[in-house]
Motif scaffolding. Structure first.
Motif, short mmCIF file in Angstrom:
data_model
loop_
_atom_site.label_atom_id
_atom_site.label_comp_id
_atom_site.label_asym_id
_atom_site.label_seq_id
_atom_site.Cartn_x
_atom_site.Cartn_y
_atom_site.Cartn_z
N ALA A 152 30.99 14.08 84.15
CA ALA A 152 31.70 14.36 82.41
C ALA A 152 32.79 13.56 82.02
O ALA A 152 32.92 13.11 81.02
CB ALA A 152 31.79 15.82 82.44
N ALA A 153 33.77 13.45 83.20
CA ALA A 153 35.04 12.58 83.04
C ALA A 153 34.42 11.30 82.69
O ALA A 153 35.43 10.43 81.90
CB ALA A 153 35.60 12.80 84.12
N LEU A 154 33.40 10.65 82.91
CA LEU A 154 33.01 9.20 82.83
C LEU A 154 32.65 8.97 81.39
O LEU A 154 32.61 8.09 80.81
CB LEU A 154 31.91 8.82 83.71
CG LEU A 154 32.46 8.64 85.15
CD1 LEU A 154 31.12 8.25 86.25
CD2 LEU A 154 33.50 7.70 85.47
N ALA B 75 42.78 11.39 69.83
CA ALA B 75 43.47 12.46 70.43
C ALA B 75 42.86 13.60 70.10
O ALA B 75 42.42 14.70 70.82
CB ALA B 75 44.73 12.48 69.97
N GLN B 76 42.47 13.89 68.85
CA GLN B 76 41.46 14.92 68.56
C GLN B 76 40.19 15.13 69.11
O GLN B 76 39.70 16.24 69.62
CB GLN B 76 41.22 15.00 66.89
CG GLN B 76 40.70 16.24 66.28
CD GLN B 76 40.27 16.14 64.70
OE1 GLN B 76 40.51 15.07 63.99
NE2 GLN B 76 39.89 17.29 64.15
N ARG C 202 35.50 22.65 84.86
CA ARG C 202 36.81 23.25 85.81
C ARG C 202 36.68 24.28 86.30
O ARG C 202 36.91 24.68 87.49
CB ARG C 202 38.24 22.51 85.23
CG ARG C 202 38.43 21.45 85.01
CD ARG C 202 39.86 21.11 84.70
NE ARG C 202 40.07 19.82 83.97
CZ ARG C 202 39.99 19.58 82.81
NH1 ARG C 202 39.82 20.59 81.72
NH2 ARG C 202 40.21 18.32 82.42
N ASP C 203 36.27 25.26 85.24
CA ASP C 203 36.28 26.66 85.49
C ASP C 203 35.07 27.06 86.47
O ASP C 203 35.07 27.76 87.58
CB ASP C 203 36.01 27.50 84.36
CG ASP C 203 37.24 27.67 83.16
OD1 ASP C 203 38.43 27.25 83.72
OD2 ASP C 203 36.91 27.92 82.28
N LYS C 204 34.02 26.32 86.26
CA LYS C 204 32.88 26.57 87.24
C LYS C 204 33.09 26.05 88.84
O LYS C 204 32.91 26.56 89.56
CB LYS C 204 31.73 25.69 86.57
CG LYS C 204 30.33 25.94 87.23
CD LYS C 204 29.15 25.13 86.75
CE LYS C 204 28.14 25.43 87.61
NZ LYS C 204 26.93 24.84 86.79
N LEU C 205 34.08 24.76 88.79
CA LEU C 205 34.30 24.39 89.96
C LEU C 205 35.35 25.43 90.82
O LEU C 205 35.11 25.71 91.86
CB LEU C 205 34.88 23.10 89.80
CG LEU C 205 35.60 22.28 91.28
CD1 LEU C 205 34.29 22.30 92.25
CD2 LEU C 205 36.19 21.11 90.74
N TYR D 83 36.75 17.29 73.58
CA TYR D 83 36.04 17.25 74.90
C TYR D 83 36.53 17.95 75.81
O TYR D 83 35.80 18.55 76.59
CB TYR D 83 35.99 15.75 75.03
CG TYR D 83 34.81 15.39 76.05
CD1 TYR D 83 33.49 15.10 75.63
CD2 TYR D 83 35.31 15.13 77.33
CE1 TYR D 83 32.72 14.90 76.55
CE2 TYR D 83 34.32 14.80 78.32
CZ TYR D 83 33.18 14.59 77.95
OH TYR D 83 32.07 14.30 78.98
N GLN D 84 37.87 17.98 76.11
CA GLN D 84 38.42 18.64 77.18
C GLN D 84 38.32 19.96 77.13
O GLN D 84 37.95 20.66 77.87
CB GLN D 84 40.19 18.35 77.02
CG GLN D 84 40.44 17.17 77.35
CD GLN D 84 40.09 16.63 79.03
OE1 GLN D 84 40.33 17.34 80.02
NE2 GLN D 84 39.48 15.59 79.12
N ALA D 85 38.28 20.68 76.08
CA ALA D 85 38.11 22.14 75.68
C ALA D 85 36.84 22.40 75.80
O ALA D 85 36.42 23.47 76.43
CB ALA D 85 38.70 22.60 74.23
N GLY D 86 35.95 21.73 75.33
CA GLY D 86 34.36 22.17 75.02
C GLY D 86 33.50 21.75 76.30
O GLY D 86 32.60 22.34 76.53
#
Length: 52
Positions: free
Chosen positions: A14-16, A31-32, A46-49, A37-40
């Motif tokens: 996903a980071a890619l 930035a928006q 990250r939470d799943k990891l 993307y970070q939030a959604g």
């Protein structure tokens, strides 16, 4: 493959796919999109990891 490794792979993949500055006309638009993307996308992964 362990569930932790699968979660890690999903996060890196996903980071890619994160928004890139060159794809937006202004830094504010980028930035928006990046924040959304970070939030959604990234934070749930990250939470799943963290839970794996």
């Amino acid at each position: 493959m362990s569930s932790r490794q699968q979660a890690r792979n999903a996060l890196f993949s996903a980071a890619l796919e994160a928004p890139q500055p060159r794809d937006y006309p202004t830094h504010a638009a980028y930035a928006q999109a990046f924040d959304a993307y970070q939030a959604g996308t990234m934070q749930p992964l990250r939470d799943k990891l963290a839970a794996a």
